[in-house]
Design an enzyme around this catalytic site. Structure first.
Site, PDB file in Angstrom:
ATOM      1  N   ARG A 171       0.867  -1.323   0.010  1.00 62.99           N
ATOM      2  CA  ARG A 171      -0.034  -0.014   0.038  1.00 62.99           C
ATOM      3  C   ARG A 171       0.967   1.005  -0.018  1.00 62.99           C
ATOM      4  O   ARG A 171       0.617   2.118  -0.305  1.00 62.99           O
ATOM      5  CB  ARG A 171      -0.941  -0.015   1.000  1.00 62.99           C
ATOM      6  N   ARG A 175       9.702   5.449  -3.423  1.00 65.49           N
ATOM      7  CA  ARG A 175      10.070   6.537  -4.436  1.00 65.49           C
ATOM      8  C   ARG A 175      11.674   6.679  -4.131  1.00 65.49           C
ATOM      9  O   ARG A 175      12.293   6.688  -3.131  1.00 65.49           O
ATOM     10  CB  ARG A 175       9.428   7.516  -4.373  1.00 65.49           C
ATOM     11  N   ARG A 254      -8.777  -6.530  13.401  1.00 65.45           N
ATOM     12  CA  ARG A 254      -7.918  -5.662  14.187  1.00 65.45           C
ATOM     13  C   ARG A 254      -8.506  -4.684  14.898  1.00 65.45           C
ATOM     14  O   ARG A 254      -9.438  -4.021  13.891  1.00 65.45           O
ATOM     15  CB  ARG A 254      -6.670  -5.534  13.542  1.00 65.45           C
ATOM     16  N   ARG A 286       0.335   6.289  16.164  1.00 66.90           N
ATOM     17  CA  ARG A 286       0.383   7.480  15.500  1.00 66.90           C
ATOM     18  C   ARG A 286      -0.548   8.324  16.596  1.00 66.90           C
ATOM     19  O   ARG A 286      -1.351   8.202  17.211  1.00 66.90           O
ATOM     20  CB  ARG A 286       0.017   7.504  14.021  1.00 66.90           C
ATOM     21  N   GLU A 306      -3.417   6.863  18.774  1.00 64.45           N
ATOM     22  CA  GLU A 306      -4.077   5.564  18.094  1.00 64.45           C
ATOM     23  C   GLU A 306      -3.357   4.379  18.572  1.00 64.45           C
ATOM     24  O   GLU A 306      -2.343   4.106  18.269  1.00 64.45           O
ATOM     25  CB  GLU A 306      -4.101   5.700  16.438  1.00 64.45           C
ATOM     26  N   TYR A 354      -9.809  -5.001   2.776  1.00 63.58           N
ATOM     27  CA  TYR A 354      -8.996  -3.661   3.500  1.00 63.58           C
ATOM     28  C   TYR A 354      -9.266  -2.444   2.238  1.00 63.58           C
ATOM     29  O   TYR A 354      -8.368  -2.263   1.727  1.00 63.58           O
ATOM     30  CB  TYR A 354      -7.774  -3.985   3.548  1.00 63.58           C
ATOM     31  N   ASP A 356     -10.077   1.112   0.845  1.00 63.24           N
ATOM     32  CA  ASP A 356     -10.071   2.475   1.183  1.00 63.24           C
ATOM     33  C   ASP A 356     -11.584   3.211   0.792  1.00 63.24           C
ATOM     34  O   ASP A 356     -12.069   2.607   0.211  1.00 63.24           O
ATOM     35  CB  ASP A 356      -9.130   3.152   0.185  1.00 63.24           C
TER      36      ASP A 356
END
Ligand code: UDP
Length: 374
Positions: A171, A175, A254, A286, A306, A354, A356
């Site tokens: 995901r 780069r 989860r 996070r 979180e 999962y 988005d």
């Protein structure tokens, strides 16, 4: 009353489906067990800040149709997600890019970074990555894996990286340019005014019953006997295993726990919307500082820590755990679903994917098209 659809779940999937059906002259009744609409994209206003109540949601897509579709419901700002990762005293840019590599190895050119990764993976001999650990190592080498992936992923998923599917890490972009944009997608932004408003608009004119779990609704409706509402079809966006009373076994999920905190008098707590804590020992993954999603200038700030958590019945299921065992069990539930006349399963939980947000909308529109063809 008779409705064409009973929609279980007032989240994004259910709302898109209901609003599309309304355009086609079909009626829906939407129920949700929570005390608000919008599912996990719910944003709550707190001291003039839109707080992403169930975790950060950044809309991104490469599908122009979907981008145009959501833009009917809100104007999107120019937010670009560029999280920062904290590892001890060290700070790195995400996703893994030349800024990360130069901080890590003091390299400047893409060739130097690639050479460094090559050196690190030369002895590992991973030909076809079989799990997340092998996938991550073969892409970014040992340093990035140890500092930025292993601890974060293992606390996020509560499992060893060797037991997790490789696709989770795919995901994230990798780069060899100095580009901190977390997503590769062409379109990205945060809806001005928050996500709840989008769902509100989608559900405009459609009856919604809150605080109403599906089973309770069915029971109460039955008790009304002759006056009971009737439905041609049900669109179920809850957990598919729960729908079937876990008769084939439990799928694994989860969960997450969120600690929201208003910090009075603090204008700028961390200087970024998303800061990841990649060490295993820190219990949260996070900290989100919500005002930065909307370039807020308020005098206070709201932050959210979180904490990943094991899931057990009754907890909120945030992520499906798409390993082989669970996927096989899900397929078995799908076979049951095929025989369940006039019930359609959708969304992250109904389809055990999962997803988005853009994929949720795509899936809902696909279901609408299928209904159109009948
Ligand atoms: N990940 C990581 N380190 C990070 C951020 C993400 O190793 O600092 C990995 C981790 O395995 C996580 C996956 O990338 O589960 C996907 O992250 P993403 O941010 O897409 O997760 P989501 O926003 O869906 O929770």
């Amino acid at each position: 009353m008779h409705y064409d659809y009973l929609i279980v779940g007032a989240g994004l999937f259910g709302a898109v489906f209901a609003s599309e059906m309304k355009k086609r002259g079909k009626t829906s009744l939407v129920i949700d067990k929570r005390d608000h609409i919008a599912g996990n994209i719910y944003t709550k206003e707190w001291n003039d800040i839109h707080v992403h109540w169930y975790g950060a949601h950044i809309f991104h897509t490469s599908n122009k149709e979907i981008w145009d579709y959501v833009n009917q419901y809100a104007e999107f700002n120019h937010f670009v997600n560029s999280p920062v990762a904290v590892y001890g005293e060290e700070l790195y840019n995400l996703p893994f890019n030349m800024n990360t590599f130069s901080r890590l190895w003091n390299v400047r050119t893409p060739k130097q970074a690639q050479e460094k990764i090559r050196e690190q993976i030369a002895n590992l001999h991973i030909e076809e990555p079989k799990n997340l650990e092998e996938q991550a190592l073969s892409l970014v080498g040992t340093d990035v894996y140890e500092k930025l992936i292993k601890g974060y992923t293992e606390k996020q998923w509560g499992r060893d990286c060797k037991e997790l599917p490789a696709f989770i890490i795919k995901r994230l972009p990798l780069r060899f340019t100095y580009d901190n944009n977390y997503f590769n997608d062409r379109y990205q932004g945060i809806p001005i005014g928050g996500y709840t408003k989008i769902v509100e608009k989608m559900l405009d004119g459609i009856p919604v019953i809150l605080n109403m779990p599906y089973k309770e609704f069915i029971k109460k409706n039955k008790e009304k006997e002759k006056n009971a509402d009737t439905f041609t079809k049900i669109v179920y966006t809850g957990m598919i295993d729960e729908y079937f009373n876990y008769c084939l076994g439990e799928l694994e999920y989860r969960s997450l726990k969120f600690e929201h905190e208003l910090v009075p008098g603090e204008e700028n707590y961390q200087g970024n919307a998303v800061v990841n804590y990649t060490q295993r020992e820190i219990p949260y993954t996070r900290i989100i500082e919500h005002k930065h999603f909307e370039f807020g200038k308020q005098q206070d700030t709201v932050i959210t820590k979180e904490f990943p958590a094991d899931w057990k019945k009754g907890d909120e299921p945030y992520y499906p755990i798409n390993n082989e065992k669970n996927n096989a069990l899900f397929q078995a539930y799908c076979r049951l679903a095929e025989n369940e006349e006039n019930v359609l399963f959708g969304g992250r939980l109904g389809q055990y994917r999962y997803y988005d947000m853009d994929k949720v909308i795509e899936a809902a529109l696909a279901m609408v098209s299928q209904e159109d063809m009948l």
